[in-house]
Design a protein around this motif. Structure first.
Motif, PDB file in Angstrom:
ATOM      1  N   VAL A  35       0.868  -1.178   0.000  1.00 22.91           N
ATOM      2  CA  VAL A  35       0.000   0.000   0.000  1.00 22.91           C
ATOM      3  C   VAL A  35       0.901   1.223   0.000  1.00 22.91           C
ATOM      4  N   PHE A  36       0.655   2.130  -0.953  1.00 25.54           N
ATOM      5  CA  PHE A  36       1.331   3.420  -0.995  1.00 25.54           C
ATOM      6  C   PHE A  36       0.319   4.472  -0.560  1.00 25.54           C
ATOM      7  N   VAL A  37       0.701   5.253   0.443  1.00 22.30           N
ATOM      8  CA  VAL A  37      -0.156   6.307   0.962  1.00 22.30           C
ATOM      9  C   VAL A  37       0.590   7.625   0.797  1.00 22.30           C
ATOM     10  N   PHE A  38       0.143   8.438  -0.147  1.00 19.21           N
ATOM     11  CA  PHE A  38       0.731   9.755  -0.377  1.00 19.21           C
ATOM     12  C   PHE A  38       0.015  10.773   0.490  1.00 19.21           C
ATOM     13  N   TYR A  39       0.780  11.722   1.022  1.00 22.07           N
ATOM     14  CA  TYR A  39       0.210  12.794   1.838  1.00 22.07           C
ATOM     15  C   TYR A  39       0.987  14.068   1.543  1.00 22.07           C
ATOM     16  N   PRO A  40       0.390  15.232   1.815  1.00 28.87           N
ATOM     17  CA  PRO A  40       1.006  16.501   1.419  1.00 28.87           C
ATOM     18  C   PRO A  40       2.366  16.788   2.054  1.00 28.87           C
ATOM     19  N   ALA A  41       2.461  16.739   3.383  1.00 28.40           N
ATOM     20  CA  ALA A  41       3.714  17.178   3.993  1.00 28.40           C
ATOM     21  C   ALA A  41       3.806  16.775   5.462  1.00 28.40           C
ATOM     22  N   ALA A 103       9.446  12.675  -8.118  1.00 28.63           N
ATOM     23  CA  ALA A 103       9.384  11.670  -9.187  1.00 28.63           C
ATOM     24  C   ALA A 103       8.349  10.582  -8.899  1.00 28.63           C
ATOM     25  N   ILE A 104       8.346  10.052  -7.687  1.00 31.80           N
ATOM     26  CA  ILE A 104       7.392   8.985  -7.344  1.00 31.80           C
ATOM     27  C   ILE A 104       5.987   9.565  -7.308  1.00 31.80           C
ATOM     28  N   THR A 105       5.852  10.734  -6.735  1.00 34.40           N
ATOM     29  CA  THR A 105       4.550  11.403  -6.650  1.00 34.40           C
ATOM     30  C   THR A 105       3.974  11.633  -8.045  1.00 34.40           C
ATOM     31  N   ARG A 106       4.811  12.032  -8.972  1.00 34.97           N
ATOM     32  CA  ARG A 106       4.355  12.206 -10.366  1.00 34.97           C
ATOM     33  C   ARG A 106       4.022  10.863 -11.008  1.00 34.97           C
ATOM     34  N   GLU A 113       1.478  20.326  -8.876  1.00 34.55           N
ATOM     35  CA  GLU A 113       2.689  20.955  -9.418  1.00 34.55           C
ATOM     36  C   GLU A 113       2.955  22.342  -8.849  1.00 34.55           C
ATOM     37  N   GLU A 114       1.927  23.181  -8.748  1.00 33.65           N
ATOM     38  CA  GLU A 114       2.159  24.556  -8.289  1.00 33.65           C
ATOM     39  C   GLU A 114       2.532  24.645  -6.813  1.00 33.65           C
ATOM     40  N   GLU A 115       2.331  23.547  -6.060  1.00 33.19           N
ATOM     41  CA  GLU A 115       2.679  23.538  -4.641  1.00 33.19           C
ATOM     42  C   GLU A 115       3.859  22.629  -4.313  1.00 33.19           C
ATOM     43  N   GLY A 116       4.176  21.708  -5.224  1.00 32.81           N
ATOM     44  CA  GLY A 116       5.239  20.747  -4.954  1.00 32.81           C
ATOM     45  C   GLY A 116       4.860  19.739  -3.892  1.00 32.81           C
ATOM     46  N   LEU A 117       3.569  19.540  -3.703  1.00 28.01           N
ATOM     47  CA  LEU A 117       3.044  18.626  -2.689  1.00 28.01           C
ATOM     48  C   LEU A 117       2.163  17.567  -3.326  1.00 28.01           C
ATOM     49  N   ALA A 118       1.921  16.500  -2.582  1.00 29.47           N
ATOM     50  CA  ALA A 118       1.060  15.419  -3.063  1.00 29.47           C
ATOM     51  C   ALA A 118      -0.365  15.592  -2.579  1.00 29.47           C
ATOM     52  N   LEU A 119      -1.288  15.135  -3.400  1.00 30.13           N
ATOM     53  CA  LEU A 119      -2.664  14.937  -2.949  1.00 30.13           C
ATOM     54  C   LEU A 119      -2.685  13.700  -2.053  1.00 30.13           C
ATOM     55  N   ARG A 120      -3.783  13.501  -1.348  1.00 28.38           N
ATOM     56  CA  ARG A 120      -3.928  12.283  -0.551  1.00 28.38           C
ATOM     57  C   ARG A 120      -4.297  11.137  -1.496  1.00 28.38           C
ATOM     58  N   GLY A 121      -3.314  10.357  -1.865  1.00 35.61           N
ATOM     59  CA  GLY A 121      -3.535   9.236  -2.770  1.00 35.61           C
ATOM     60  C   GLY A 121      -3.234   7.925  -2.079  1.00 35.61           C
ATOM     61  N   THR A 122      -4.107   6.951  -2.283  1.00 35.82           N
ATOM     62  CA  THR A 122      -3.929   5.619  -1.719  1.00 35.82           C
ATOM     63  C   THR A 122      -3.920   4.621  -2.863  1.00 35.82           C
ATOM     64  N   PHE A 123      -2.914   3.751  -2.891  1.00 38.27           N
ATOM     65  CA  PHE A 123      -2.747   2.787  -3.966  1.00 38.27           C
ATOM     66  C   PHE A 123      -2.447   1.420  -3.377  1.00 38.27           C
ATOM     67  N   LEU A 124      -3.168   0.409  -3.842  1.00 38.29           N
ATOM     68  CA  LEU A 124      -2.907  -0.978  -3.459  1.00 38.29           C
ATOM     69  C   LEU A 124      -2.257  -1.661  -4.653  1.00 38.29           C
ATOM     70  N   ILE A 125      -1.119  -2.284  -4.402  1.00 41.42           N
ATOM     71  CA  ILE A 125      -0.326  -2.909  -5.456  1.00 41.42           C
ATOM     72  C   ILE A 125      -0.214  -4.400  -5.164  1.00 41.42           C
ATOM     73  N   ASN A 126      -0.519  -5.220  -6.167  1.00 39.41           N
ATOM     74  CA  ASN A 126      -0.465  -6.671  -5.967  1.00 39.41           C
ATOM     75  C   ASN A 126       0.978  -7.172  -6.083  1.00 39.41           C
ATOM     76  N   PRO A 127       1.220  -8.453  -5.766  1.00 42.12           N
ATOM     77  CA  PRO A 127       2.590  -8.982  -5.804  1.00 42.12           C
ATOM     78  C   PRO A 127       3.251  -8.932  -7.184  1.00 42.12           C
ATOM     79  N   GLU A 128       2.473  -8.784  -8.227  1.00 43.19           N
ATOM     80  CA  GLU A 128       3.018  -8.684  -9.580  1.00 43.19           C
ATOM     81  C   GLU A 128       3.384  -7.243  -9.949  1.00 43.19           C
ATOM     82  N   GLY A 129       3.094  -6.304  -9.068  1.00 41.54           N
ATOM     83  CA  GLY A 129       3.419  -4.903  -9.320  1.00 41.54           C
ATOM     84  C   GLY A 129       2.326  -4.125 -10.027  1.00 41.54           C
TER      85      GLY A 129
END
Length: 187
Positions: A35-41, A103-106, A113-129
């Motif tokens: 699980v990748f959990v992106f957050y602003p700061a 780079a990962i956030t993109r 882009e205008e803030e250089g911060l991430a939105l709150r993004g949640t990603f589930l990745i299976n064992p195959e990527g």
């Protein structure tokens, strides 16, 4: 275009885990659920409540064979300072990735882009990527680890039971559906 069922793009980063700096790359995701959990700061307001909630539920994710990676555009040094000073973040035992270049956030398409911060993004990745779940929130809306756990269990169930799907509010052990012509118009 949706990121669902696409492969995680290659990346390399430095992260904080258990008080130490480690190198992390897309190769570390292979063979397990992630699980990748992106957050602003770091040092903000909603973010520590979310990361603490994940920390409080981390053992349950681990029982499911899931590793958690939190990601912000802060450096790994900022993560360490935050971990050392915040009671909520002191609980975090999962990997905290620093992404100062964005780079990962993109790659996950959550960069403001205008803030250089991430939105709150949640990603589930299976064992195959492959990305199997993608949720992106406005930064004022916090997430709930227990709901994420439910979705992880559903994704794992579907992956191990071809031909079955999990209906709304599905909980582990509940009935699933087998899509077929016989079900059309009967649900």
């Amino acid at each position: 275009m949706s990121l669902i069922n696409t492969k995680v793009k290659p990346f390399k980063a430095t992260a904080l885990k258990n008080g130490k700096f480690i190198d992390v790359s897309d190769a570390d995701l292979k063979g397990k659920w992630s699980v990748f959990v992106f957050y602003p700061a770091d040092f903000t307001f909603v973010c520590p409540t979310e990361l603490e909630d994940l920390a409080d539920n981390y053992a349950q994710f681990q029982k499911l064979g899931v590793e958690i990676y939190s990601v912000s555009t802060d450096t790994h040094f900022a993560h360490k300072a935050w971990h050392d000073t915040s009671d909520a973040i002191k609980k975090v035992e999962y990997t905290m990735i620093g992404d100062p270049t964005g780079a990962i956030t993109r790659n996950f398409e959550v960069m403001i882009e205008e803030e250089g911060l991430a939105l709150r993004g949640t990603f589930l990745i299976n064992p195959e990527g492959d990305i199997k779940l993608c949720e992106i929130h406005d930064n004022g809306i916090g997430r709930d680890a227990s709901e994420l756990l439910r979705k992880v269990k559903a994704a794992q169930y579907v992956a191990s039971h071809p031909g079955e799907v999990c209906p709304a509010k599905w909980q582990e052990g509940a009935e699933t559906l087998k899509p077929s012509l016989d079900l059309v118009g009967k649900i």
